[in-house]
Design a protein around this motif. Sequence first.
Motif, PDB file in Angstrom:
ATOM      1  N   VAL A 511      41.285 -26.104  29.942  1.00  0.00           N
ATOM      2  CA  VAL A 511      40.379 -25.262  30.734  1.00  0.00           C
ATOM      3  C   VAL A 511      39.328 -24.607  29.838  1.00  0.00           C
ATOM      4  O   VAL A 511      38.136 -24.570  30.180  1.00  0.00           O
ATOM      5  N   LYS A 515      35.248 -25.060  30.036  1.00  0.00           N
ATOM      6  CA  LYS A 515      34.358 -23.914  30.267  1.00  0.00           C
ATOM      7  C   LYS A 515      33.292 -23.798  29.184  1.00  0.00           C
ATOM      8  O   LYS A 515      32.165 -23.382  29.453  1.00  0.00           O
ATOM      9  N   LYS A 516      33.661 -24.142  27.946  1.00  0.00           N
ATOM     10  CA  LYS A 516      32.706 -24.007  26.843  1.00  0.00           C
ATOM     11  C   LYS A 516      31.666 -25.120  26.841  1.00  0.00           C
ATOM     12  O   LYS A 516      30.691 -25.065  26.107  1.00  0.00           O
ATOM     13  N   MET A 518      29.356 -26.495  29.411  1.00  0.00           N
ATOM     14  CA  MET A 518      28.934 -26.140  30.755  1.00  0.00           C
ATOM     15  C   MET A 518      28.438 -27.306  31.601  1.00  0.00           C
ATOM     16  O   MET A 518      28.209 -27.158  32.795  1.00  0.00           O
TER      17      MET A 518
END
Length: 528
Positions: A511, A515-516, A518
């Motif tokens: 996750v 998220k890092k 984008m």
Amino acid sequence: MKRDFVQLADQYFDVLICGGGIYGAWTAYDAALRGLKVAIIDQGDWASGTSSASTKLIHGGLRYLESLDFKLVKKALREREMLKKVAPHRVWSLRFGIPVFKDSRLNSIRLKVGLMLYDFLAGALGSDQVHRHFSRDAFAERFPCLNPTLLTGGFTYADAQTDDARLVLELIDGALSAGAVCVNYCKVTGFIENKGQVCGAKVQDKVDGKTAAVYARQIVNTIGQWTAESGCRLTKGVHLILPKALGNEALLLTAKADGRVFFMIPWYGLTLLGTTDTDYSGDVDQVCVEADEVDYLLTEANRVLEVNWTEADIIGRYAGLRVLKQSSKTTPSAVSRDWELKVADNGLLTSIGGKITSAREDAAQIVNMLCENLGISEPCKTNGRPFPWLPDQDYQLWSKAAVAEAVTLGIDKESAQWLIWRHAKRVSMIFQLIEQDAALARRITPSLPFILADLVFCAGNEMVVHLEDLLRRRIPLLILAKMTQSELRSLAEMTATTLGWDETALNNEFVMCVKKNMNCEQSGSIFF
């Protein structure tokens, strides 16, 4: 390479280096070789800032001749030649083409004079590294990706290339082997002072939250873009990864919009396009590639290419920040890339500016000052010293034999060559993994020259903490491949046991990595 936060706690060092990019790594390596008791820490991963966001070049900076910065160019060229000799696996020759068009800002005569001076400063006159001139047809044949309509001729000249993140990692490993304590994901929460002089730092392990005090006679700040200095100027550079368009040579191009230089470079079988150079005043922890920067690079590249790249062709992208000395120059490209060392009233040493090519020589000056302050008389040990992973025998003969051995193990020849450049003498340990499991000789993804054994080895031996460390800096898959989330999950599962992750940790890593990055949206979508 093993991470051990306990080695820092309540320990006394000669020097504590805060920042694990190229300047911190060279400083730690040189200082440890000179016999200093050294600790180096980084709040993130090794080379997780600017030092993994460069153009992947070891070069003199041909464009700096136009601004008459001869001293900087000569210094960088001297370092380039030395690094090619002591680290042929890490720094290898790359020839560049400079096309001359009817509307080029610099004509053939000016380019000829500049290239002659560049060869002279590099000591290349009379060698096969000297520049060459080509007619229109000959240059078009050499670079068929160029639109020949406005082409009048061109030149080629010699420079060199590297994998920046692996360059830093090898130096960190060299520092470890020389006795340094090296800990990534270790954040400075405050400095400790005694009678107005800095004498240590309070640090926090970002893995488990533990805290400690680290004491040092000298502290060096090499944190790059996180330097809180009013005398600094930050500029942003953006790069795009695009499909293969070149052979084994690169291109130096000039943007029509603003007259600045940018590059097209072959990298891991694809094309690296960049860079931009604009002032930056935003959040240093959130440096993103903006739409106008993408448009700038694609527009300028398409102006001279046969292909017409669109945003849909972009495979990956990344952005980084340069730390420059403050300057009144209007355009960032006009600001000198030279380096300086600042000394605060409390004794903290701070490294400002510089280039990846000349970082070793600058770091040697830092260590010279450390030694002087500590009353130690030891000369620099890194100039001309073979790199930590370089084989003891003749490199060319060893490399040829290693490729042959790799092929017998089922590794394709292109992957074998990259494997040797990435790991040098440590490749024997990767061969052992394949001998135990032949399936590890397969490529991770068909389009890129990385094999599964490389992934497994990096996970177990290169101080990986997070999934992004493994897939962005140890092996740059996150910027070189369009991956689905399911493919990303599969790689995480393959290395979870090696990294000590249970199901919960694996899910968290997955996750966090998504998220890092984008550009990753929903399950099954394309992951950049």
